[in-house]
Design an enzyme around this catalytic site. Structure first.
Site, short mmCIF file in Angstrom:
data_model
loop_
_atom_site.label_atom_id
_atom_site.label_comp_id
_atom_site.label_asym_id
_atom_site.label_seq_id
_atom_site.Cartn_x
_atom_site.Cartn_y
_atom_site.Cartn_z
N ASP A 196 0.85 -1.19 0.00
CA ASP A 196 0.00 0.00 0.00
C ASP A 196 0.89 1.24 0.00
OD1 ASP A 196 -2.01 1.87 0.16
OD2 ASP A 196 -2.44 1.54 2.28
N ASN A 205 -2.44 3.57 12.79
CA ASN A 205 -3.74 2.89 12.83
C ASN A 205 -3.55 1.39 12.63
OD1 ASN A 205 -6.75 2.81 12.69
ND2 ASN A 205 -6.25 1.92 10.70
N HIS A 206 -2.48 1.05 11.91
CA HIS A 206 -2.26 -0.36 11.56
C HIS A 206 -0.78 -0.57 11.27
CE1 HIS A 206 -3.39 2.07 8.00
NE2 HIS A 206 -2.27 1.55 7.53
N GLN A 231 -3.16 -5.17 6.41
CA GLN A 231 -2.91 -4.05 7.32
C GLN A 231 -3.75 -4.20 8.60
OE1 GLN A 231 -3.99 -1.33 4.17
NE2 GLN A 231 -2.03 -0.25 4.34
N ASP A 285 -5.37 -3.74 12.06
CA ASP A 285 -5.51 -2.53 12.90
C ASP A 285 -4.89 -2.73 14.27
OD1 ASP A 285 -7.16 -1.40 10.85
OD2 ASP A 285 -8.14 -0.21 12.42
N ARG A 314 2.62 13.81 9.92
CA ARG A 314 1.31 13.79 9.28
C ARG A 314 0.67 12.49 9.81
NH1 ARG A 314 -1.34 9.92 5.75
NH2 ARG A 314 -2.66 11.00 4.28
N ASP A 340 -1.62 9.63 9.96
CA ASP A 340 -2.42 8.89 8.98
C ASP A 340 -3.73 8.39 9.60
OD1 ASP A 340 -2.60 7.55 6.36
OD2 ASP A 340 -2.44 5.70 7.54
N GLU A 384 -4.58 13.66 9.04
CA GLU A 384 -5.43 13.26 7.94
C GLU A 384 -6.75 12.81 8.56
OE1 GLU A 384 -6.07 10.00 4.42
OE2 GLU A 384 -5.30 9.46 6.38
N ASP A 421 -3.62 10.19 -2.73
CA ASP A 421 -4.73 9.26 -2.93
C ASP A 421 -5.63 9.73 -4.07
OD1 ASP A 421 -3.91 7.57 -0.86
OD2 ASP A 421 -4.79 8.92 0.62
C1 NOJ Z 1 -4.23 7.27 4.00
C2 NOJ Z 1 -3.14 7.25 2.99
O1 NOJ Z 1 -3.03 8.52 2.37
C3 NOJ Z 1 -3.47 6.15 2.02
O2 NOJ Z 1 -2.61 6.16 0.92
C4 NOJ Z 1 -3.41 4.83 2.73
O3 NOJ Z 1 -3.84 3.79 1.88
C5 NOJ Z 1 -4.31 4.83 3.96
N1 NOJ Z 1 -4.22 6.04 4.73
C6 NOJ Z 1 -3.97 3.68 4.88
O4 NOJ Z 1 -2.76 3.90 5.54
#
Ligand code: NOJ
Length: 551
Positions: free
Chosen positions: A61, A103-104, A169, A171, A199, A201, A242, A309
């Protein structure tokens, strides 16, 4: 009020080490390459870099699946290279923030491996398990259409584990104090190595109660914990969250006294901005700005056009979303996850430089801190033959040399756009540097301008009536200075009528060209705006401009 909040007047540039510059010749970007490009970034004028994840990862990812929080993924170099890079950035006055993905983890992370292998391991409770398949297992997927479930059975653990994102991923259970202690160490480690913040996430998911026995809800108090730890360690470091949330939650994330997140990306404004670009109707954008007005003086929005994204349009109404799709992503293949567009900005705007400049100028004047994505300063395109979000993550185009000058390897391991109107032969840094009117040189001028206009980052603001549809006029006031930004989103010329009744008779000084406006005695100004035209004006005389208190 402390006025030393650097992030309020920063210009942030977001990049992925992986796709920026390869010096080792293995076809993947590295910290040595990034360090060599620091002069380019300093010349562009950006003051802070946001680095996407660069730690060891199976890379399923784009690095948001971290398998070791304490290292550098080997193709990008070593921790030593990282420290050299942050040092070189600091020498040039550039700050560095990095992604904090808590988060993960990746399913390959040692914590998860031990957690699944041994029920009595201390790492078991770092994750979220259920012996039976939870009833909501088919709900809450972040990647609908690609991701099938949020609970996956693990043979070794003999239990289901929760994953908000992809199944690789798992959690983390951030309500677990032992995990919280580990995550503090992760933050402490990178702060010690010189980063200026994180930043954060996927923040709404980080603070969500995930265990079936917890009954849902958010743990907002954890935001204060993160902030306190950060600031005890490095006083002027920042947290940029984010969090794609609705405006009624903003205060919970910033904190009533601004004691939680310093900054958040303004997704609400971002989506309505694209609606405005698509339709020229600026009213929903105006409402989004009003509804997300920050309360605490230390809190700040980060504004952006595109990020790493898809362009997420999930907060618009169905009818609004369809209008944006029709304008910027009409083909099914351009759309993603039933809510967004996976294209880069330049192709969405048809490569029209006037329109790109207007869109960026508008973004630079939104009340907050601007965030630019690498490659947007030259108008890079995308490759939609790549899966999901990968099409907009191609290698930086430095020159017309092979692989766009990104790597000397025969074959780049990061996709390169070679052909078409956005191929590196047509769109690259080296060529645009030589062209006085290139997007690159324009961006450099705009960044300089934005830094010289702290009213935007610091001041109070209001949207003015421009007296004509398709035009957004905003006024900022700070320390006795007033600034006006006017943008024509339409493809037709417009004449805006602005009233500044409290400042009658003062000239409007256009900061971008020699087109000043006197206005009448009652403070009414007529501004001629060409198609996609814009202007930034200071109210007052040129002398005021020069004696203004610097920031
Ligand atoms: C937000 C990130 O910008 C994105 O690219 C990612 O897949 C998810 N969080 C999971 O970490």
């Amino acid at each position: 009020m402390i006025d030393d909040l650097w992030y309020k007047n920063a210009v942030i540039y977001c990049l992925d080490v992986s796709s920026f510059m390869d010096t080792t010749g293995d076809g993947v970007g590295d910290f040595q390459g990034l360090a060599r490009r620091l002069d380019y970034l300093a010349g562009l004028g950006v003051t802070c870099l946001w680095l996407l994840p660069f730690q060891p990862t199976p890379d399923r990812d784009n690095g948001y699946d971290i398998s070791d929080y304490y290292g550098v993924n080997s193709p990008h170099g070593t921790l030593g290279d990282f420290v050299e890079f942050t040092h070189e950035a600091r020498v040039r006055g550039i700050r560095v923030i990095m992604d904090l993905v808590i988060n993960h983890t990746s399913d390959r992370h040692a914590w998860f491996q031990q957690a699944r292998a041994d029920e009595s391991s201390r790492y078991r409770d770092f994750y979220v398990w259920s012996k039976k398949k939870p009833r909501d297992a088919n709900r809450g997927m972040v990647f609908p259409g690609v991701q099938k479930t949020t609970w996956t059975y693990d043979e070794k653990a003999r239990a289901y584990y929760f994953h908000r994102f992809y199944d690789f991923q798992p959690d983390l259970d951030t309500s677990n104090p032992a995990l919280q202690e580990e995550l503090r160490k992760v933050m402490g480690f990178w702060l010690e190595l010189g980063v200026d913040g994180f930043r954060v996430d996927a923040l709404p998911f980080v603070i969500q109660n995930k265990r079936p026995d917890q009954g849902g809800g958010q743990r907002y108090e954890y935001l204060r914990d993160l902030r306190e730890f950060l600031q005890w360690r490095t006083g002027d470091a920042v947290l940029l969250a984010e969090a794609n949330i609705t405006p009624d939650k903003d205060l919970s994330y910033f904190g009533d006294d601004g004691d939680r997140m310093h900054m958040m990306f303004n997704f609400q404004v971002n989506q309505n901005l694209f609606y405005a670009l698509a339709t020229t109707d600026v009213r929903p954008l105006t409402r989004a700005l009003e509804r997300t007005r920050v309360q605490a003086p230390t809190a700040q929005w980060a504004h952006f056009l595109r990020n790493n994204d898809e362009l997420d349009l999930g907060r618009l109404t169905e009818a609004q979303r369809q209008r944006v799709f029709a304008a910027f992503g009409p083909d099914k293949d351009m759309q993603l996850y039933q809510r967004g567009i996976r294209r880069r900005l330049a192709p969405m705007l048809g490569g029209d430089q006037r329109r790109l400049e207007m869109a960026y100028s508008l973004m630079f004047t939104l009340p907050g801190t601007p965030v630019i994505r690498y490659g947007d300063e030259i108008g890079m395109g995308d490759d939609l033959s790549l899966p999901e979000r990968e099409g907009a993550r191609t290698a930086m185009q430095w020159s017309s040399a092979a692989n766009g000058g990104f790597t000397l390897a025969k074959r780049s391991r990061v996709p390169v756009i070679a052909d078409g109107p956005f191929g590196y032969a047509k769109v690259n840094v080296a060529d645009q540097r030589r062209q006085p009117n290139s997007l690159l040189n324009w961006t450099e001028r705009m960044i300089r301008m934005r830094k010289e206009c702290p009213e935007i980052g610091w001041g109070t603001w209001r949207v003015l009536n421009a007296g004509v549809p398709g035009v957004l006029a905003m006024r900022y006031d700070w320390r006795g200075n007033a600034l006006l930004a006017v943008h024509n989103l339409s493809a037709e010329a417009r004449e805006a009528t602005i009233r500044l009744t409290d400042l009658p008779g003062q000239p409007l000084i256009n900061l971008l060209c020699e087109d000043h406006s006197r206005g009448d005695r009652r403070g009414t100004y007529k501004l001629e705006l060409p198609p996609y035209g814009y202007g930034w004006y200071r109210v007052g005389s040129l002398t005021d401009l020069q004696t203004r208190e610097p920031r």
